[in-house]
Design an enzyme around this catalytic site. Structure first.
Site, PDB file in Angstrom:
ATOM      1  N   MET A  30       0.838  -1.195   0.000  1.00 49.81           N
ATOM      2  CA  MET A  30       0.000   0.000   0.000  1.00 49.81           C
ATOM      3  C   MET A  30       0.879   1.252   0.000  1.00 49.81           C
ATOM      4  SD  MET A  30      -3.497  -0.725   2.096  1.00 49.81           S
ATOM      5  CE  MET A  30      -2.822  -0.549   3.731  1.00 49.81           C
ATOM      6  N   GLY A  31       2.136   1.081  -0.428  1.00 50.47           N
ATOM      7  CA  GLY A  31       3.042   2.222  -0.470  1.00 50.47           C
ATOM      8  C   GLY A  31       3.625   2.535   0.897  1.00 50.47           C
ATOM      9  N   ASN A  32       4.185   3.753   1.024  1.00 54.75           N
ATOM     10  CA  ASN A  32       4.884   4.163   2.251  1.00 54.75           C
ATOM     11  C   ASN A  32       5.943   3.113   2.598  1.00 54.75           C
ATOM     12  OD1 ASN A  32       5.461   5.857   4.404  1.00 54.75           O
ATOM     13  ND2 ASN A  32       3.961   4.913   5.750  1.00 54.75           N
ATOM     14  N   HIS A  34       9.162   0.779   3.376  1.00 58.15           N
ATOM     15  CA  HIS A  34      10.221   0.773   4.381  1.00 58.15           C
ATOM     16  C   HIS A  34      11.152  -0.412   4.109  1.00 58.15           C
ATOM     17  CE1 HIS A  34       7.904  -2.441   6.220  1.00 58.15           C
ATOM     18  NE2 HIS A  34       6.873  -1.630   6.412  1.00 58.15           N
ATOM     19  N   HIS A  37       9.719  -3.833   3.108  1.00 54.79           N
ATOM     20  CA  HIS A  37       9.330  -3.975   1.700  1.00 54.79           C
ATOM     21  C   HIS A  37      10.560  -4.231   0.819  1.00 54.79           C
ATOM     22  CE1 HIS A  37       5.894  -1.388   3.194  1.00 54.79           C
ATOM     23  NE2 HIS A  37       5.266  -2.411   2.667  1.00 54.79           N
ATOM     24  N   GLN A  61     -10.240  -2.556   2.777  1.00 59.45           N
ATOM     25  CA  GLN A  61      -9.716  -3.240   3.954  1.00 59.45           C
ATOM     26  C   GLN A  61      -9.597  -2.331   5.172  1.00 59.45           C
ATOM     27  OE1 GLN A  61      -5.997  -4.188   1.758  1.00 59.45           O
ATOM     28  NE2 GLN A  61      -4.945  -3.755   3.676  1.00 59.45           N
ATOM     29  N   GLY A 149       5.166 -10.510   4.219  1.00 64.44           N
ATOM     30  CA  GLY A 149       5.872 -10.536   5.491  1.00 64.44           C
ATOM     31  C   GLY A 149       5.133 -11.365   6.529  1.00 64.44           C
ATOM     32  N   ASP A 152       2.343  -9.781   9.673  1.00 65.75           N
ATOM     33  CA  ASP A 152       0.889  -9.923   9.551  1.00 65.75           C
ATOM     34  C   ASP A 152       0.572 -11.412   9.387  1.00 65.75           C
ATOM     35  OD1 ASP A 152       0.095  -6.979   9.301  1.00 65.75           O
ATOM     36  OD2 ASP A 152       1.623  -7.179   7.758  1.00 65.75           O
ATOM     37  N   GLN A 155      -2.946 -12.623   8.292  1.00 68.13           N
ATOM     38  CA  GLN A 155      -3.127 -12.299   6.872  1.00 68.13           C
ATOM     39  C   GLN A 155      -2.388 -13.301   5.987  1.00 68.13           C
ATOM     40  OE1 GLN A 155      -2.773  -8.144   5.128  1.00 68.13           O
ATOM     41  NE2 GLN A 155      -0.835  -8.996   4.450  1.00 68.13           N
TER      42      GLN A 155
END
Length: 285
Positions: A30-32, A34, A37, A61, A149, A152, A155
């Site tokens: 979802m971007g942002n 770090h 990622h 979500q 990852g 989560d 998920q």
């Protein structure tokens, strides 16, 4: 790096890649971005000929509209990072491209049982949103591999079930949680923490580790007491505890006495920021 914003262009590119027998790796985000990622991208490079990263802040979500509104939008910074790490395709669609008829009228995909418990109980509809967008991305991109990852964990388990039950020929590869030196798990939501909260946040993983050490050493009947004491300690540090307990590693049910592989799942609030973390344990019976 090729930036693609429409499904039509994406389909065309995927068709060419498939004809060339290229192995495609997908890193959904979802971007942002770090370091977590980036580690996923580097892992993807070990398996794939072509790396595709998606950036889509998925409204389906989010169970909180203000959370959606305040989610960091850092496309320029993210695109620079992705170019630096030689990502081949960045898929960056507009919301109307993904949900042309709006979310209210969107057909959804849901892994029934696991989506309703733990985080799913605290955040109704969250995992339905996750599995719907992941299904769409799998359909658009047809990856050979997809990378997620382990922070989560619920998920991750849900996505593995999705792939199995919908018969996708996609290998799900997970990456252990990436942490700062102080133990805090990397998350885009860490940006919400105040300077004071940043000092408190690392205690979450410290308490998780201590709890796991005690659980391994002590008998089963002492376990509830250990969990309770850890929750009290978290509250004293300033956390509001939503989830803090151990579960069967395979299905997130409360473990029977025969189960050796378990996972401690934690979901807490620190101020207005939700933090999640976990640690796997092998019990000695």
């Amino acid at each position: 790096m090729h930036i693609i914003k429409t499904i039509k262009v994406l389909y065309r590119e995927i068709k060419i890649l498939k004809k060339s027998n290229k192995k495609i790796g997908l890193v959904p985000t979802m971007g942002n971005l770090h370091d977590g990622h980036i580690k996923l991208i580097l892992l993807a490079k070990k398996y794939s000929d072509i790396i595709i990263v998606s950036i889509f802040i998925n409204p389906m979500q989010f169970d909180n509209l203000s959370d959606l509104k305040n989610y960091p939008k850092t496309f320029m910074k993210d695109s620079i990072i992705l170019k630096k790490y030689h990502v081949d395709i960045l898929f960056f669609p507009h919301i109307n491209e993904i949900y042309p008829n709006g979310i209210e009228h969107q057909t959804f995909v849901e892994v029934i049982k696991l989506s309703k418990i733990l985080e799913g109980q605290s955040r109704p509809g969250h995992f339905r949103g996750v599995t719907t967008i992941i299904t769409k991305l799998f359909n658009f991109i047809q990856p050979d591999f997809a990378f997620f990852g382990e922070k989560d964990y619920q998920q991750l388990l849900i996505i593995k079930i999705l792939v199995k039950e919908l018969n996708y020929m996609i290998k799900i590869i997970s990456l252990p949680t990436i942490r700062l030196k102080n133990g805090l798990a990397l998350s885009s939501r860490n940006n919400y923490l105040s300077s004071q909260e940043n000092e408190i946040a690392p205690y979450l993983y410290k308490i998780i580790k201590k709890t796991c050490e005690k659980i391994i050493k002590e008998d089963d009947n002492i376990r509830p007491k250990i969990i309770h004491e850890s929750k009290i300690l978290l509250i004293k540090k300033g956390f509001s505890v939503d989830i803090f307990d151990i579960y069967d590693y395979k299905n997130l049910e409360h473990p029977s006495k025969k189960v050796k592989k378990v996972i401690l799942l934690a979901s807490v609030w620190l101020g207005n920021t939700r933090l999640i973390d976990n640690k796997k344990i092998i019990l000695n019976y």
